[in-house]
Motif scaffolding. Structure first.
Motif: not given
Length: 127
Positions: A67, A70, A73-74, A113, A115-116
């Motif tokens: 990932s 993702k 981005t975090y 985060c 969407d984690c």
């Protein structure tokens, strides 16, 4: 003394860790890492790459996260909110305070985060 490498967004993950995770090996590794950080308060280097916590993660494939977009981005958002740069070096306790003040207490975690897959657990703990 060796500097401990810590992925930027793991400062938030460690703040919410309550013994749950992807697998029993992940949970054991996370407990070990958290205990070490909290007990030793080592010098850390904030990075945007795999760290010791990633070792137990099923998304870690030979040092690369499945990932990656993702988590990058975090990491970038955590660095921006904390006004730090990749490879910043400081004590673990200092980083904890910076993350708490600039993200957690400022209610910015979900913007970073949300969407984690663990967001619902963090949301419960925040309340």
């Amino acid at each position: 003394m060796k500097t401990y490498m810590l992925r930027a967004h793991h400062g938030m993950c460690l703040a919410f860790f309550i013994g749950e995770g992807y697998s029993s090996s992940f949970v054991e590794n996370m407990k070990k890492q958290k205990t070490f950080l909290d007990t030793e308060d080592p010098a850390i280097e904030i990075v945007c790459e795999a760290d010791s916590i990633c070792l137990g993660c099923p998304n870690n494939q030979e040092g690369v996260c499945t990932s990656i977009g993702k988590v990058q981005t975090y990491d970038s958002l955590v660095l921006a909110y904390c006004k730090l740069e990749n490879h910043s070096q400081l004590k673990w306790s200092t980083y904890q305070k910076i993350v708490r003040n600039n993200i957690l207490d400022a209610h910015k975690r979900e913007a970073i985060c949300g969407d984690c897959s663990w967001n619902s657990l963090c949301r419960k703990i925040e309340k």
